[in-house]
Design a protein around this motif. Sequence first.
Motif, PDB file in Angstrom:
ATOM      1  N   ASP A 266     -12.495  -2.312  -2.030  1.00 44.25           N
ATOM      2  CA  ASP A 266     -12.325  -0.950  -1.862  1.00 44.25           C
ATOM      3  C   ASP A 266     -10.722  -0.327  -1.961  1.00 44.25           C
ATOM      4  OD1 ASP A 266     -13.372   1.495  -1.137  1.00 44.25           O
ATOM      5  OD2 ASP A 266     -12.769   1.151   1.006  1.00 44.25           O
ATOM      6  N   ILE A 267     -10.732   0.416  -2.660  1.00 44.44           N
ATOM      7  CA  ILE A 267      -9.407   1.334  -2.803  1.00 44.44           C
ATOM      8  C   ILE A 267      -9.102   2.497  -2.007  1.00 44.44           C
ATOM      9  CG2 ILE A 267      -7.633   2.174  -4.409  1.00 44.44           C
ATOM     10  CD1 ILE A 267      -9.231   0.671  -6.788  1.00 44.44           C
ATOM     11  N   ARG A 268      -7.956   2.205  -1.106  1.00 45.69           N
ATOM     12  CA  ARG A 268      -7.897   3.572  -0.187  1.00 45.69           C
ATOM     13  C   ARG A 268      -6.397   3.906  -0.595  1.00 45.69           C
ATOM     14  NH1 ARG A 268     -11.779   3.708   3.017  1.00 45.69           N
ATOM     15  NH2 ARG A 268     -12.507   2.020   4.127  1.00 45.69           N
TER      16      ARG A 268
ATOM     17  N   SER B  90       2.114   4.530   0.120  1.00 49.33           N
ATOM     18  CA  SER B  90       3.363   4.344   0.660  1.00 49.33           C
ATOM     19  C   SER B  90       4.021   2.740   0.323  1.00 49.33           C
ATOM     20  CB  SER B  90       3.376   4.314   2.066  1.00 49.33           C
ATOM     21  OG  SER B  90       2.671   5.458   2.312  1.00 49.33           O
ATOM     22  N   THR B  91       3.200   1.786  -0.064  1.00 48.04           N
ATOM     23  CA  THR B  91       3.542   0.811  -0.435  1.00 48.04           C
ATOM     24  C   THR B  91       2.812   0.215  -1.696  1.00 48.04           C
ATOM     25  OG1 THR B  91       2.320  -0.607   0.804  1.00 48.04           O
ATOM     26  CG2 THR B  91       4.447  -0.160   1.831  1.00 48.04           C
ATOM     27  N   ALA B  92       3.382  -0.737  -2.462  1.00 56.76           N
ATOM     28  CA  ALA B  92       2.681  -1.281  -3.713  1.00 56.76           C
ATOM     29  C   ALA B  92       2.196  -2.540  -3.037  1.00 56.76           C
ATOM     30  CB  ALA B  92       3.517  -1.785  -4.729  1.00 56.76           C
ATOM     31  N   GLN B  93       0.873  -2.819  -3.527  1.00 54.27           N
ATOM     32  CA  GLN B  93       0.307  -4.254  -3.084  1.00 54.27           C
ATOM     33  C   GLN B  93      -0.792  -4.729  -4.229  1.00 54.27           C
ATOM     34  OE1 GLN B  93      -1.922  -4.296   0.572  1.00 54.27           O
ATOM     35  NE2 GLN B  93      -2.000  -1.942   0.383  1.00 54.27           N
ATOM     36  N   GLN B  94      -0.855  -5.994  -4.265  1.00 52.96           N
ATOM     37  CA  GLN B  94      -1.763  -6.504  -5.384  1.00 52.96           C
ATOM     38  C   GLN B  94      -2.710  -6.713  -4.470  1.00 52.96           C
ATOM     39  OE1 GLN B  94      -1.299 -10.492  -6.981  1.00 52.96           O
ATOM     40  NE2 GLN B  94      -1.775  -9.839  -8.819  1.00 52.96           N
ATOM     41  N   ILE B  95      -4.239  -5.872  -4.893  1.00 58.02           N
ATOM     42  CA  ILE B  95      -5.209  -5.968  -4.047  1.00 58.02           C
ATOM     43  C   ILE B  95      -6.333  -7.113  -4.584  1.00 58.02           C
ATOM     44  CG2 ILE B  95      -5.091  -3.886  -2.984  1.00 58.02           C
ATOM     45  CD1 ILE B  95      -7.523  -2.947  -4.679  1.00 58.02           C
TER      46      ILE B  95
ATOM     47  N   ALA C  72       4.968   5.132  -4.072  1.00 56.75           N
ATOM     48  CA  ALA C  72       5.999   3.990  -4.528  1.00 56.75           C
ATOM     49  C   ALA C  72       5.693   3.381  -5.755  1.00 56.75           C
ATOM     50  CB  ALA C  72       5.652   2.860  -3.289  1.00 56.75           C
ATOM     51  N   LEU C  73       6.149   4.204  -6.699  1.00 56.19           N
ATOM     52  CA  LEU C  73       5.871   3.671  -8.110  1.00 56.19           C
ATOM     53  C   LEU C  73       6.968   2.919  -8.314  1.00 56.19           C
ATOM     54  CD1 LEU C  73       4.691   3.967 -10.891  1.00 56.19           C
ATOM     55  CD2 LEU C  73       6.227   5.907 -11.530  1.00 56.19           C
ATOM     56  N   GLY C  74       8.172   2.623  -8.258  1.00 61.12           N
ATOM     57  CA  GLY C  74       9.317   1.900  -8.327  1.00 61.12           C
ATOM     58  C   GLY C  74       8.955   0.600  -7.722  1.00 61.12           C
ATOM     59  N   GLU C  75       8.365   0.258  -6.438  1.00 65.98           N
ATOM     60  CA  GLU C  75       7.843  -0.932  -5.954  1.00 65.98           C
ATOM     61  C   GLU C  75       6.808  -1.505  -6.607  1.00 65.98           C
ATOM     62  OE1 GLU C  75       6.011  -2.243  -1.854  1.00 65.98           O
ATOM     63  OE2 GLU C  75       7.246  -0.593  -1.704  1.00 65.98           O
ATOM     64  N   ALA C  76       5.803  -0.605  -7.356  1.00 67.86           N
ATOM     65  CA  ALA C  76       4.759  -0.937  -8.151  1.00 67.86           C
ATOM     66  C   ALA C  76       5.106  -1.499  -9.202  1.00 67.86           C
ATOM     67  CB  ALA C  76       3.812   0.137  -8.275  1.00 67.86           C
ATOM     68  N   LEU C  77       6.196  -0.889  -9.980  1.00 72.21           N
ATOM     69  CA  LEU C  77       6.630  -1.647 -11.427  1.00 72.21           C
ATOM     70  C   LEU C  77       7.267  -2.883 -10.929  1.00 72.21           C
ATOM     71  CD1 LEU C  77       8.216   1.526 -12.783  1.00 72.21           C
ATOM     72  CD2 LEU C  77       6.186   0.198 -13.722  1.00 72.21           C
TER      73      LEU C  77
END
Length: 197
Positions: A57-59, A39-44, A65-70
Amino acid sequence: MSGEPIEAVKNGVQIMISSLRQNPQAIETAFLSVITFDSTAQQIIPLTDLASFQMVDIRATGVTALGEALKLVANKIESEVQKTTTEQKGDWKPLVFIMTDGIPTDDWQSGLNEFKKSKIAFTVACAAGSGADTDILKQITENVVSLDTADSASIGKFFQWVTASIGVSSTKVEDSGKEVTGLNELPPPPSELNIVV
């Protein structure tokens, strides 16, 4: 991505880290970062040297939200990758691996515009299973591979190939001072990975 596929991704990352830590060139040159997008992009995990890298852990829940990730990838490359200046040698061009099992649910084109402005990464996109749109991924990078199924065996093979690709890239940089510029310079993908043309 949930259930078996996300567990396979977690497993694949752990195996990748273990393998890369045994590669003398990779341990000297590889830094890793993990960015998730649902639902959002975040650098974990921020850009971290291989020896210090600790997986979290990845959930995955919600949408894609591919655009936000790019946009986030472009921003992090800008802020975390050292540029070459007259005083110092900067970092090598990053390798970016994008894996998705869905279609973007946000304004991915504006994210793509930000990503393309940076023009500083060799990018491979992976469509995991039939729910991903390879046509969209082809607009992000010409280097697109697909997995027919997003099961643990296929995702495991993808991460083995990513591991080998990082190893080859590290060796090429160390031995010749040259960066990877095409899929043909990476190890041949396993039979589970289809190159999308």
